[in-house]
Scaffold this motif. Structure first.
Motif, PDB file in Angstrom:
ATOM      1  N   ARG A 215       0.784  -1.252  -0.002  1.00  8.40           N
ATOM      2  CA  ARG A 215       0.073   0.004   0.035  1.00  8.40           C
ATOM      3  C   ARG A 215       0.865   1.337  -0.198  1.00  8.40           C
ATOM      4  O   ARG A 215       1.996   1.243   0.602  1.00  8.40           O
ATOM      5  N   SER A 216       0.455   2.368  -0.426  1.00  7.21           N
ATOM      6  CA  SER A 216       0.997   3.528  -0.568  1.00  7.21           C
ATOM      7  C   SER A 216       0.060   4.686  -0.679  1.00  7.21           C
ATOM      8  O   SER A 216      -0.948   4.402  -1.421  1.00  7.21           O
ATOM      9  N   ALA A 217       0.178   5.678   0.142  1.00  9.55           N
ATOM     10  CA  ALA A 217      -0.743   6.881   0.202  1.00  9.55           C
ATOM     11  C   ALA A 217      -0.783   7.449  -1.331  1.00  9.55           C
ATOM     12  O   ALA A 217      -1.393   8.298  -1.623  1.00  9.55           O
ATOM     13  N   GLU A 218       0.281   7.228  -1.929  1.00 11.05           N
ATOM     14  CA  GLU A 218       0.522   7.882  -3.084  1.00 11.05           C
ATOM     15  C   GLU A 218      -0.480   7.316  -4.134  1.00 11.05           C
ATOM     16  O   GLU A 218      -0.660   7.881  -5.325  1.00 11.05           O
ATOM     17  N   THR A 219      -0.899   6.188  -4.107  1.00 10.85           N
ATOM     18  CA  THR A 219      -1.696   5.232  -5.209  1.00 10.85           C
ATOM     19  C   THR A 219      -3.092   4.967  -4.739  1.00 10.85           C
ATOM     20  O   THR A 219      -4.119   4.751  -5.359  1.00 10.85           O
ATOM     21  N   GLY A 220      -3.320   5.132  -3.329  1.00 10.36           N
ATOM     22  CA  GLY A 220      -4.721   4.616  -2.787  1.00 10.36           C
ATOM     23  C   GLY A 220      -4.858   4.746  -1.045  1.00 10.36           C
ATOM     24  O   GLY A 220      -4.065   5.198  -0.790  1.00 10.36           O
ATOM     25  N   VAL A 221      -5.883   4.144  -0.747  1.00  6.65           N
ATOM     26  CA  VAL A 221      -6.152   4.296   0.554  1.00  6.65           C
ATOM     27  C   VAL A 221      -5.174   3.316   1.304  1.00  6.65           C
ATOM     28  O   VAL A 221      -4.642   2.201   0.730  1.00  6.65           O
ATOM     29  N   VAL A 222      -4.663   3.687   2.312  1.00  9.44           N
ATOM     30  CA  VAL A 222      -3.860   2.739   3.166  1.00  9.44           C
ATOM     31  C   VAL A 222      -4.401   2.178   4.386  1.00  9.44           C
ATOM     32  O   VAL A 222      -3.718   1.272   5.104  1.00  9.44           O
ATOM     33  N   THR A 223      -5.740   2.426   5.026  1.00 13.79           N
ATOM     34  CA  THR A 223      -6.292   1.734   5.904  1.00 13.79           C
ATOM     35  C   THR A 223      -7.825   1.341   5.546  1.00 13.79           C
ATOM     36  O   THR A 223      -8.448   1.845   4.551  1.00 13.79           O
ATOM     37  N   SER A 224      -8.355   0.494   6.230  1.00 17.43           N
ATOM     38  CA  SER A 224      -9.727   0.229   6.191  1.00 17.43           C
ATOM     39  C   SER A 224     -10.237  -0.102   7.446  1.00 17.43           C
ATOM     40  O   SER A 224      -9.476  -0.088   8.379  1.00 17.43           O
TER      41      SER A 224
END
Length: 543
Positions: free
Chosen positions: A380-389
């Motif tokens: 995961r990366s905040a540069e490309t999408g959500v990082v938590t659910s």
């Protein structure tokens, strides 16, 4: 149980690979030591004027340029974004490019190792995000930062990723009617004339830049108490003065005391609870925590109480010890959610703790109906999408709950304290956390974390029991129902209650096959048999 060397190698390789999937362009050749932001805001428009003085240590020689994050002013953003006006160092103007939200700064001469240089960036613009300039619920104009996870770059030139930590200060010029709250300690508040007030805050503890906080609004401010010589404050809208002062009277000091004793020292210079326009329930910005304005009612509601506990717990998990990459966000949200429940257990009793754990279990299995492929640690990366659910919070808390039961309370607490001490005001990875827990417990915990953290699967069980009078045995049948076919290896507990006897017998078995049959000697037929009586296994019961 002993595991073959080949399995351990596979586990270590797999975990190591997934621990560094965050795609942010980290640059370990430089270390930002300190940010000093001079920000001017007004009521005439939403444009801000900024001067950032950034002190950087160069870890290598011959570096000729370096990169910062700063959102560009573009037509696509309808003129919003930041426009850099000049960059200098040592009174020497520097060349730079500002394209694609990246600010590339050319050094006047190549670096030498361990030199420290201050760079000054003059800029202005209307923030698209990051600094929200909106009316609060009473219609009054406010300015509140909301940087998580990577929105700092919308208004501050920075390394907008949790791996880099620095001290900071904010010197803010705003219309005189406003109060200004930020990280750390208040150094100055002066009326300059021309309806302008200058407020200077400085934080001497390093944090990741998404934890920088700036709030500019009309506030009622209360000095509530002190904890170890550090101020506890309440900042609320004047219209909510009475309600807000009542709502935040408790339990801040008790929470600070509990975590300081259980985990380690509180890192920051103060703790301010701040009413704000933040979206969601709260935001754990270091030393000055934001709470959604709608939570302030004066009724001392349990919901707000629990948000306060959660956001204060973040001062330890996520703030003082910060995940190295977005892959490891559970070290912030999962641990914090568990430690919220741990304080509730300590302050309000075991029954409330169990109620919270059961609620978290329901949330886990409700969530996977919408997304069955989410694993806690993944690419995961905040540069490309959500990082938590929701699983990062609730399943992360459950994994920690099961870990405490697996290794025991003493080992768990020792492991948490060692982890916190080692990575205090620094960064840690999931592997770092596992290593400290293994040292504390003297157990190989990689198989435990592998199945719970790195797999998207969630345990689903069916079971039944019967009594064989001839062999005088209780016969228990258990079956796993994961649709992927993955088989969990978990301890499973049953309580056997006999007629007329109040205290039941606790029986623990190991479930490591798709189906299992357990035979438990019993001279008489039990009144009933229950599964997981202590609520220590994350599973869903299926028909």
């Amino acid at each position: 149980m002993r595991y073959k060397y080949s399995l351990l190698v596979l586990l270590v390789c797999f975990i190591s690979k997934t621990s560094f999937a965050d795609s942010y362009p980290r640059n370990y050749a430089i270390d930002i030591l300190h940010y000093r932001f001079e920000i001017s805001v007004s009521d005439n428009n939403n444009e801000i004027f900024g001067k950032a003085s950034i002190r950087i240590q160069f870890k290598k020689s011959n570096i000729k340029q370096f990169r910062l994050d700063l959102i560009n002013q573009t037509e696509l953003r309808k003129g919003k974004g930041m426009l850099v006006q000049s960059i200098s160092s040592n009174n020497q103007t520097l060349n730079y490019t500002h394209v694609g939200d990246s600010l590339m700064i050319q050094l006047a001469k190549p670096s030498t190792v361990d030199t420290v240089v201050t760079f000054e960036i003059q800029y202005k613009g209307i923030p698209e995000e990051g600094l929200r300039i909106i009316a609060n619920k009473f219609g009054d104009r406010t300015f509140f930062s909301e940087n998580w996870p990577n929105k700092t770059r919308h208004w501050l030139p920075s390394i907008d990723h949790p791996y880099d930590k620095a001290t900071s200060e904010f010197i803010v010029k705003a219309p005189s009617k406003y109060q200004v709250v930020s990280n750390g300690l208040l150094l100055e508040e002066s009326v300059l004339g021309n309806n302008t007030k200058l407020t200077h805050w400085k934080q001497s503890v390093p944090v990741s830049c998404w934890l920088f906080v700036l709030g500019v609004a009309e506030f009622a401010v209360q000095q509530v108490d002190q904890f170890n010589g550090k101020a506890i404050q309440t900042w609320v809208y004047p219209q909510d003065r009475e309600a807000g002062f009542a709502d935040f009277a408790q339990p801040t000091k008790q929470v600070l005391s509990f975590y300081s004793e259980y985990v380690g020292p509180f890192a920051y210079e103060k703790l301010a609870n701040v009413q704000s326009t933040v979206s969601g329930g709260g935001m754990e910005t270091s030393s000055a925590i934001y709470y959604a304005e709608k939570l302030i009612t004066g009724k001392k509601e349990v919901r707000l109480r629990n948000v306060v506990i959660h956001e204060i717990a973040h001062q330890w998990f996520g703030n003082a010890v910060t995940e190295s990459t977005w892959d490891d966000a559970w070290l912030s949200e999962g641990l914090t959610t568990f430690f919220t429940l741990l304080f509730i257990e300590n302050a309000y009793g075991h029954d409330e703790y169990i109620a919270g754990i059961k609620s978290a279990k329901k949330a886990v299995y409700d969530y996977i109906k919408k997304d069955s492929l989410f694993s806690i640690v993944s690419n995961r990366s905040a540069e490309t999408g959500v990082v938590t659910s929701g699983l990062t919070y609730q399943k992360g808390a459950w994994i920690t709950h099961m870990l405490r039961d697996k290794i025991g309370e003493v080992n768990f607490r020792n492991g948490i304290q060692a982890y916190y001490k080692k990575y205090f005001n620094a960064n840690a990875s999931t592997l770092d956390f596992i290593a400290e827990m293994e040292k504390a417990s003297n157990q190989d915990l990689k198989p435990f974390f592998q199945q719970w953290l790195y797999k998207p699967d969630n345990l689903k069980l069916s079971w039944s029991w019967d009594y064989d009078a001839t062999s005088k045995q209780i016969l228990i049948h258990v079956q796993q129902h994961q649709s992927s076919g993955f088989v969990f290896d978990v301890p499973i507990e049953f309580e056997i209650r006999k007629e007329g006897i109040a205290e039941g017998q606790l029986v623990k078995q190991q479930l490591n096959t798709k189906t299992a049959d357990f035979k438990i000697p019993s001279a008489t037929k039990p009144a009933f048999v229950s599964l997981d009586p202590r609520t220590v296994l994350l599973y869903d019961l299926v028909n």
